[in-house]
Enzyme design. Structure first.
Site, PDB file in Angstrom:
ATOM      1  N   CYS A 173       0.803  -1.226   0.000  1.00 40.70           N
ATOM      2  CA  CYS A 173       0.000   0.000   0.000  1.00 40.70           C
ATOM      3  C   CYS A 173       0.835   1.274   0.000  1.00 40.70           C
ATOM      4  CB  CYS A 173      -0.965   0.002   1.191  1.00 40.70           C
ATOM      5  SG  CYS A 173      -2.200  -1.307   1.088  1.00 40.70           S
TER       6      CYS A 173
ATOM      7  N   HIS B  81      -3.037   6.664   4.890  1.00 42.00           N
ATOM      8  CA  HIS B  81      -3.607   5.407   4.430  1.00 42.00           C
ATOM      9  C   HIS B  81      -4.675   4.939   5.419  1.00 42.00           C
ATOM     10  CE1 HIS B  81      -4.059   1.681   2.387  1.00 42.00           C
ATOM     11  NE2 HIS B  81      -3.720   0.977   3.438  1.00 42.00           N
TER      12      HIS B  81
ATOM     13  N   ASN C 236     -10.691   0.139   2.013  1.00 43.92           N
ATOM     14  CA  ASN C 236      -9.233   0.189   1.887  1.00 43.92           C
ATOM     15  C   ASN C 236      -8.877   0.055   0.411  1.00 43.92           C
ATOM     16  OD1 ASN C 236      -6.486  -0.251   1.866  1.00 43.92           O
ATOM     17  ND2 ASN C 236      -6.505  -2.002   3.231  1.00 43.92           N
TER      18      ASN C 236
END
Length: 342
Positions: A128, A270, A300
């Site tokens: 990520c 994030h 997400n």
């Protein structure tokens, strides 16, 4: 490790001059997801279980004929349009994502062929944190004189790594982190600027925790087999690691730059679940009105998270406004970028 760069003629500033994002049309609510998992697995999951545990109400999922490159391409076109550029103006294209279209070739080539650009093309991947790593790589190449103008893109389709038919409660727990996933694309244009730009970069890596979560299939360890194509992870262990090491990176940024949490117009972080985001705000001291909250409606969205958040606030930024990027990725890595709008 932090990095600030200079040339013999003084500091070369590289900034973000165009931003774009793309969201698939199809929305899947957490209740629809629960019903699908219940039907496929036979597990008696109570109504509302996903939303209560994660705070996620819905997420976007790519259509069958949409791929990581599809989402990246649409975001790239928007970013170029905002920057007033043609694809041929780009001499470096970085596809930076946890997802890719295929093992080989690099997805950057697929995006470039469809876009019609001619630059050097390569992939960067680091879970990520891929997109912010891609921004750092592109910035470094511009500062080294290897490129003049770069396009960094991501396309994320982690919804395709979600296990909808776990064989029992243990498998359901192992797959649970995947139920937070949604799909999205994002892109930024990077080029030299007269003022502002990317002022600071910092990274911290704790690779001893690499086994905490991921998708084990597709590499030399597990090249084939559906069993290895699903995301598996321990969400609590991931959160514990981030809580232990994440705030120290933010403290370093503050001490090095002299900028406090309230000096940033926005803090892009994030987002995995709503409880994780609330815990981040509590531990970091970042004012909640500085956060750009996307996780309840999008889930997400992996490395596209910060790009989508930037796209949402970019038009409201004024010259001199500063934005803090906080990337968190499996592996485990943490990355911050301080950017000032030119």
């Amino acid at each position: 490790m932090h990095s600030q760069y200079a040339t013999g003629d003084g500091p070369l500033r590289v900034g973000i001059t165009g931003v774009g994002a793309d969201l698939p049309r199809r929305a899947v609510t957490s209740e629809q997801l629960r019903q699908r998992v219940t039907a496929a697995s036979g597990l008696p999951l109570p109504a509302g279980v996903f939303e209560r545990a994660t705070g996620i109400r819905s997420r976007r999922t790519a259509a069958d004929d949409e791929y990581a490159s599809t989402l990246a391409l649409r975001a790239a076109r928007r970013a170029l349009d905002r920057a007033g550029l043609d694809p041929l103006d780009v001499d470096l294209l970085v596809f930076a994502s946890a997802t890719r279209d295929m093992t080989e070739p690099a997805t950057a080539h697929i995006v470039q062929a469809a876009l019609g650009s001619r630059g050097h093309a390569l992939d960067v991947t680091n879970a990520c944190n891929s997109f912010v790593n891609g921004i750092d790589v592109a910035r470094s190449m511009i500062m080294a004189g290897r490129a003049r103008r770069a396009l960094v893109v991501t396309g994320e389709t982690p919804s395709r790594a979600v296990r909808h038919d776990p064989a029992g409660p243990a498998a359901f727990r192992d797959a649970f982190a995947g139920y937070t996933f949604g799909d999205a694309g994002a892109a930024v244009v990077l080029e030299p600027v007269a003022r502002g730009g990317i002022l600071d970069v910092d990274t911290e890596t704790h690779s001893e925790h690499w086994q905490v979560g991921g998708i084990p299939g597709g590499g030399s360890r597990h090249p084939r087999g559906d069993e290895h194509t699903y995301f598996r992870g321990d969400g609590r262990a991931l959160r514990d690691v981030f809580e232990k090491v994440g705030t120290s990176v933010l403290d370093r940024v503050r001490h090095r730059t002299g900028l406090d949490r309230t000096d940033f117009r926005h803090v892009l972080v994030h987002q995995v679940t709503v409880p994780y985001l609330e815990r981040f705000a509590e531990l970091s001291g970042v004012p909640r009105d500085r956060l750009v909250v996307t996780v309840p409606e999008l889930g997400n969205i992996a490395s596209a998270t910060l790009g989508v958040q930037l796209d949402r606030v970019h038009d409201g930024l004024r010259t001199g406004d500063r934005v803090l990027f906080v990337g968190l990725g499996g592996g485990i890595s943490i990355m911050t970028i301080v950017w000032e709008k030119a």
